[in-house]
Design an enzyme around this catalytic site. Structure first.
Site, PDB file in Angstrom:
ATOM      1  CE  LYS A  53     -14.909  19.367  87.111  1.00  0.00           C
ATOM      2  NZ  LYS A  53     -14.022  20.526  87.124  1.00  0.00           N
ATOM      3  CD  GLN A  97     -10.327  20.652  87.540  1.00  0.00           C
ATOM      4  OE1 GLN A  97     -11.249  20.515  86.737  1.00  0.00           O
ATOM      5  NE2 GLN A  97     -10.545  20.899  88.806  1.00  0.00           N
ATOM      6  CG  ASP A 120     -15.079  25.791  84.265  1.00  0.00           C
ATOM      7  OD1 ASP A 120     -15.807  25.223  85.095  1.00  0.00           O
ATOM      8  OD2 ASP A 120     -13.894  25.475  84.051  1.00  0.00           O
TER       9      ASP A 120
HETATM   10  N1  GUN Z   1     -10.881  23.698  90.024  1.00  0.00           N
HETATM   11  C1  GUN Z   1     -11.686  23.522  91.100  1.00  0.00           C
HETATM   12  N2  GUN Z   1     -12.983  23.648  90.736  1.00  0.00           N
HETATM   13  C2  GUN Z   1     -12.985  23.920  89.406  1.00  0.00           C
HETATM   14  C3  GUN Z   1     -14.025  24.133  88.457  1.00  0.00           C
HETATM   15  O1  GUN Z   1     -15.225  24.147  88.766  1.00  0.00           O
HETATM   16  N3  GUN Z   1     -13.612  24.365  87.182  1.00  0.00           N
HETATM   17  C4  GUN Z   1     -12.312  24.394  86.825  1.00  0.00           C
HETATM   18  N4  GUN Z   1     -12.006  24.635  85.546  1.00  0.00           N
HETATM   19  N5  GUN Z   1     -11.325  24.187  87.689  1.00  0.00           N
HETATM   20  C5  GUN Z   1     -11.662  23.946  88.965  1.00  0.00           C
END
Ligand code: GUN
Length: 288
Positions: A53, A97, A120
């Protein structure tokens, strides 16, 4: 007949290219889109996702604010960080995350993120708006799945879509998005009796369960579009989806690969939401 591959990598690259131009234009007006990326502990998968990311942020011109915190952080400390990020004018989006270490209250943390920065789309405001068909941030993975269908002119209208998996962050929002596009939607999950019969009715089959080869070739309707949202690691260390790709591609008309399908699209849609968030702070009209 072998299915046409839905190239999520390519669709994501096109979205990033569009965003790159929009970001350059925003910057020329003094707006610098910023994303706070919060990573707690040492979960190897989470570390990998976060680094992807951050890399994409850099590639397209979003400023990422990394907060790598030790596993020992307390709930109070984490909430304080979220509050600081909520009021930081340089931060337009906040990503925490998941999963969080067990001693932390994930729900409280996610609900603390300001709805204006919930890129998100996991919070109650975003999910409520989706249910109400109001504009709001759409969770990145289901949004990415819809964008892949759109890129290949697969119109859900008049089709029977089956979503296997009922998670709050993928299955449920994806079902709502398909409904919004006028599909007839069936939600199925690991406890659905006769899952094969249900899947065989799907013109569009979306799977987000987290179990390798859960969907076998004989569960695919001839000519279906298959969107595989699973990410699983085999004992040999190979990344695979929830669908038996080799068997499914012989029956489907379209299929997403894993890797190279839903994964890159999720990150692209996170960037898309961050740009939306930045635009909204300065009153630029956006379509959501
Ligand atoms: N953990 C696995 N996929 C995601 C996601 O798309 N966003 C977040 N915040 N955590 C994750």
């Amino acid at each position: 007949m072998a299915a046409q591959l839905i190239d999520g990598k390519k669709v994501a690259a096109d979205i990033r290219e569009g965003l790159k131009k929009e970001i350059a234009e925003l910057k020329s007006k003094g707006i610098n889109p910023g994303l706070a990326v919060v990573l707690i502990g040492e979960n190897p998968a989470s570390k990998k996702y976060v680094s992807s990311k951050e890399k994409i942020c850099e590639e397209i011109g979003i400023k990422s604010f990394g907060h790598k915190l030790p596993e020992s952080i307390t709930q109070e400390e984490l909430i304080k960080l979220i509050d600081n990020l909520n009021s930081d004018k340089n931060v337009h989006g906040i990503l925490v995350q998941l999963p969080l270490p067990k001693h932390l209250n994930e729900k409280e943390v996610m609900n603390r993120i300001s709805p204006a920065k919930d890129v998100d789309g996991f919070g109650p405001d975003a999910l409520g708006k989706l249910l109400l068909d109001e504009p709001g941030f759409v969770a990145c993975t289901p949004h990415g799945a819809m964008k892949m269908l759109e890129a290949y002119n697969i119109d859900p209208k008049g089709k029977h879509a089956v979503v296997v998996g009922r998670s709050v962050i993928v299955g449920k929002p994806l079902a709502l998005l398909l409904l919004r596009k006028h599909a007839t939607v069936t939600m199925a999950h690991s406890r659905t009796p006769d899952l094969k019969d249900v899947c065989l009715k799907a013109d569009i089959l979306c799977v987000a369960v987290g179990k390798a080869k859960m969907i076998t070739g004989d569960m695919i309707k001839e000519g279906a579009a298959v969107v595989d949202i699973g990410i699983n690691v085999t004992p040999e260390g190979k990344i695979v989806g929830d669908v038996d790709f080799d068997a499914a591609k012989e029956r489907a008309a379209y299929i997403t690969p894993v890797p190279g399908g839903a994964g890159p699209m999720t990150i692209a849609m996170l960037m898309y939401n961050t740009v939306l968030a930045a635009k909204m702070t300065v009153g630029i009209k956006v379509e959501m």
